[in-house]
Design an enzyme around this catalytic site. Structure first.
Site, PDB file in Angstrom:
ATOM      1  N   GLN A   1      47.116  35.093  37.268  1.00 47.01           N
ATOM      2  CA  GLN A   1      46.610  35.704  36.130  1.00 47.01           C
ATOM      3  C   GLN A   1      47.495  35.429  34.845  1.00 47.01           C
ATOM      4  O   GLN A   1      47.208  35.841  33.605  1.00 47.01           O
ATOM      5  CB  GLN A   1      46.690  37.418  36.320  1.00 47.01           C
ATOM      6  CG  GLN A   1      48.071  38.245  36.389  1.00 47.01           C
ATOM      7  CD  GLN A   1      48.047  39.563  36.894  1.00 47.01           C
ATOM      8  OE1 GLN A   1      47.840  39.707  37.861  1.00 47.01           O
ATOM      9  NE2 GLN A   1      48.054  40.131  35.938  1.00 47.01           N
TER      10      GLN A   1
ATOM     11  N   CYS B   1      44.789  41.967  36.626  1.00 50.74           N
ATOM     12  CA  CYS B   1      45.052  41.979  38.056  1.00 50.74           C
ATOM     13  C   CYS B   1      43.984  42.465  38.979  1.00 50.74           C
ATOM     14  O   CYS B   1      43.670  41.933  39.929  1.00 50.74           O
ATOM     15  CB  CYS B   1      46.459  42.708  38.469  1.00 50.74           C
ATOM     16  SG  CYS B   1      46.226  44.388  37.692  1.00 50.74           S
TER      17      CYS B   1
ATOM     18  N   HIS C   1      48.967  48.320  39.448  1.00 49.75           N
ATOM     19  CA  HIS C   1      48.563  47.025  39.601  1.00 49.75           C
ATOM     20  C   HIS C   1      47.360  46.938  40.862  1.00 49.75           C
ATOM     21  O   HIS C   1      47.591  47.892  41.590  1.00 49.75           O
ATOM     22  CB  HIS C   1      49.808  46.471  40.077  1.00 49.75           C
ATOM     23  CG  HIS C   1      49.782  44.907  40.319  1.00 49.75           C
ATOM     24  ND1 HIS C   1      49.165  43.984  39.250  1.00 49.75           N
ATOM     25  CD2 HIS C   1      50.058  44.185  41.410  1.00 49.75           C
ATOM     26  CE1 HIS C   1      49.373  42.665  39.719  1.00 49.75           C
ATOM     27  NE2 HIS C   1      49.927  42.830  40.909  1.00 49.75           N
TER      28      HIS C   1
ATOM     29  N   ASN D   1      49.030  38.565  45.940  1.00 47.17           N
ATOM     30  CA  ASN D   1      49.275  38.875  44.673  1.00 47.17           C
ATOM     31  C   ASN D   1      48.489  37.884  43.673  1.00 47.17           C
ATOM     32  O   ASN D   1      47.892  36.940  44.269  1.00 47.17           O
ATOM     33  CB  ASN D   1      50.691  39.009  44.181  1.00 47.17           C
ATOM     34  CG  ASN D   1      51.073  39.895  43.128  1.00 47.17           C
ATOM     35  OD1 ASN D   1      50.056  40.406  42.439  1.00 47.17           O
ATOM     36  ND2 ASN D   1      52.282  40.060  42.758  1.00 47.17           N
TER      37      ASN D   1
END
Length: 450
Positions: free
Chosen positions: A67, A73, A367, A388
């Protein structure tokens, strides 16, 4: 009342200093923290070793996304769950969906949501808590699952090469500053029109002109979204494929073909004001006005965990929201309540329950990532595999390991298919949601970028 106030005295300070210096080990700890910082001094190597990236149940999801310097996110996590299914079905590797396309429509819809919220609060003073809250951050990169679902139902999705990243999609700070400056200026104009007694229909017309200006700003920064495009790709056998003249909504239906109504947001918020097995929404939180409202089903941690495990075991990844800044060794990609021994390093405890941290503003959802694996030992979960969206430089090529203790303490939301809910929970989800205040911790948006 002033008679009862006790100031800090120099005698108190002297006694604290003497007590601190009585313990010789305090000098060693102090020197270590001064030179290396608290986290380096407090790192627990036993925890690092325990969080090895091997899992009993794991879904192959390919290369992680990045990102960059944006707070998307939640968007990356959701689009990642879609691309996992797409890559598997098309026999492709690492195809991505355009996060820039979704970002454009998210910011455009958030602008309209902000304008409508300003109009809705014309009857409130400028310094009221609600209006102040609205003006504090007119829009930002962050979001929630239901916001993303509403965007996709209205606008569809496109492959990344149909609307690639731009400077400002990957570096959103300056663009956000200009957008918020414009939105606040528009709020001034809208409230003045109301104060002057302007008819609501004329105010709405003024709002449409404001939206045109927002569209122009977004087009300069992100480019215009495609209305139609050709989808081309090569599969793992190097076979070329082309599908011409697709619209974004047709593309989603044909290549992702998920019914987003089958997926629900489940939270674990063990505070007194949010009984389990009830649903909740948040005032003034959303983006697409006519889209789905924010809706959460609150459950106990055992149910919360089981729902995530069941979906992973069926081969489908899980979007989740958490407080990623707590007990996170980000370079190694470890999320574990034991990874830093702050109590030993600083000689005091920091114990609070999950409910207390939420109630006293010590934690919130910051997040969003994706659960792609779980490790079950002796019938119990002890760690999770996490995809992630910070690129490959952290963790194991971008993948993190999360202990189950951390999952229980700092994970607040998961998105699962309704089929995993018990009959009682399905009935509970159909309840009308309790409205939470805009500043409730469950109104926090996943927005962290690292």
């Amino acid at each position: 009342m002033t008679k009862n106030i006790k100031a800090i005295s120099f005698e108190m300070i002297e006694s604290y200093s003497k007590e601190f210096n009585k313990k010789k080990e305090n000098r060693i700890i102090r020197n270590s923290v001064i030179k290396n910082g608290i986290e380096a001094a407090a790192v627990n190597n036993d925890a690092v070793i325990a969080m090895n990236p091997i899992f009993s149940d794991e879904i192959d999801t390919g290369k992680v996304t990045d990102q960059k310097s944006s707070g998307r996110c939640w968007m990356f996590a959701a689009l990642n769950t879609f691309r996992h299914l797409m890559n598997k079905e098309l026999n492709t590797k690492d195809l991505e969906l355009s996060q820039n396309y979704t970002m454009f429509w998210d910011k455009f819809e958030k602008a309209n949501f902000f304008f409508e919220s300003i109009i809705k609060t014309f009857n409130q003073d400028l310094d009221s808590r609600v209006v102040s809250w609205l003006l504090a951050t007119p829009q930002q990169d962050g979001g929630q699952w239901d916001m993303l679902a509403g965007l996709i139902e209205k606008y569809g999705v496109v492959p990344k090469d149909a609307m690639p990243e731009t400077f400002h999609s990957s570096n959103s700070s300056a663009m956000n500053s200009m957008l918020n400056l414009k939105l606040r200026q528009c709020a001034v104009k809208l409230r003045k029109l109301n104060e002057e007694g302007t008819e609501l229909s004329k105010i709405k017309t003024a709002k449409e002109h404001m939206l045109k200006e927002i569209y122009n700003i977004l087009s300069f920064c992100l480019g215009e979204p495609p209305k139609e495009f050709d989808f081309t790709y090569r599969d793992k056998d190097d076979k070329f494929h082309i599908d011409e003249k697709l619209t974004p909504k047709k593309f989603f239906k044909k290549y992702i073909h998920l019914d987003l109504n089958d997926y629900v947001s489940v939270i674990n918020a063990p505070t007194k004001d949010k009984p389990f097995n009830k649903t909740y929404t948040v005032q003034f939180l959303g983006s697409v006005i006519e889209g789905r409202p924010i809706k959460y089903l609150n459950v106990d941690i055992e149910t919360f965990r089981k729902l995530a495990v069941d979906q992973i075991k069926d081969g489908e990844t899980v979007w989740f929201g958490c407080d990623v800044g707590k007990f996170a060794e980000k370079a190694k990609g470890i999320l574990d309540t034991k990874v830093y021994d702050y109590e030993l390093a600083l000689g005091t405890d920091f114990k609070m329950t999950k409910a207390e941290r939420l109630d006293y503003l010590g934690s919130a959802l910051t997040h969003a990532m994706v659960l792609t694996g779980v490790n079950i030992k002796d019938g119990k979960v002890n760690k999770w595999k996490v995809e992630n969206s910070w690129g490959e430089s952290r963790g194991t090529k971008g993948y993190f390991v999360m202990s189950d203790d951390w999952f229980a303490e700092y994970t607040y939301q998961i998105v699962v298919n309704k089929k995993y809910l018990s009959e009682n929970l399905k009935k509970a989800y159909e309840q009308s949601p309790v409205e939470l205040k805009p500043w409730d911790p469950m109104g926090a948006l996943a927005v962290i970028n690292e």
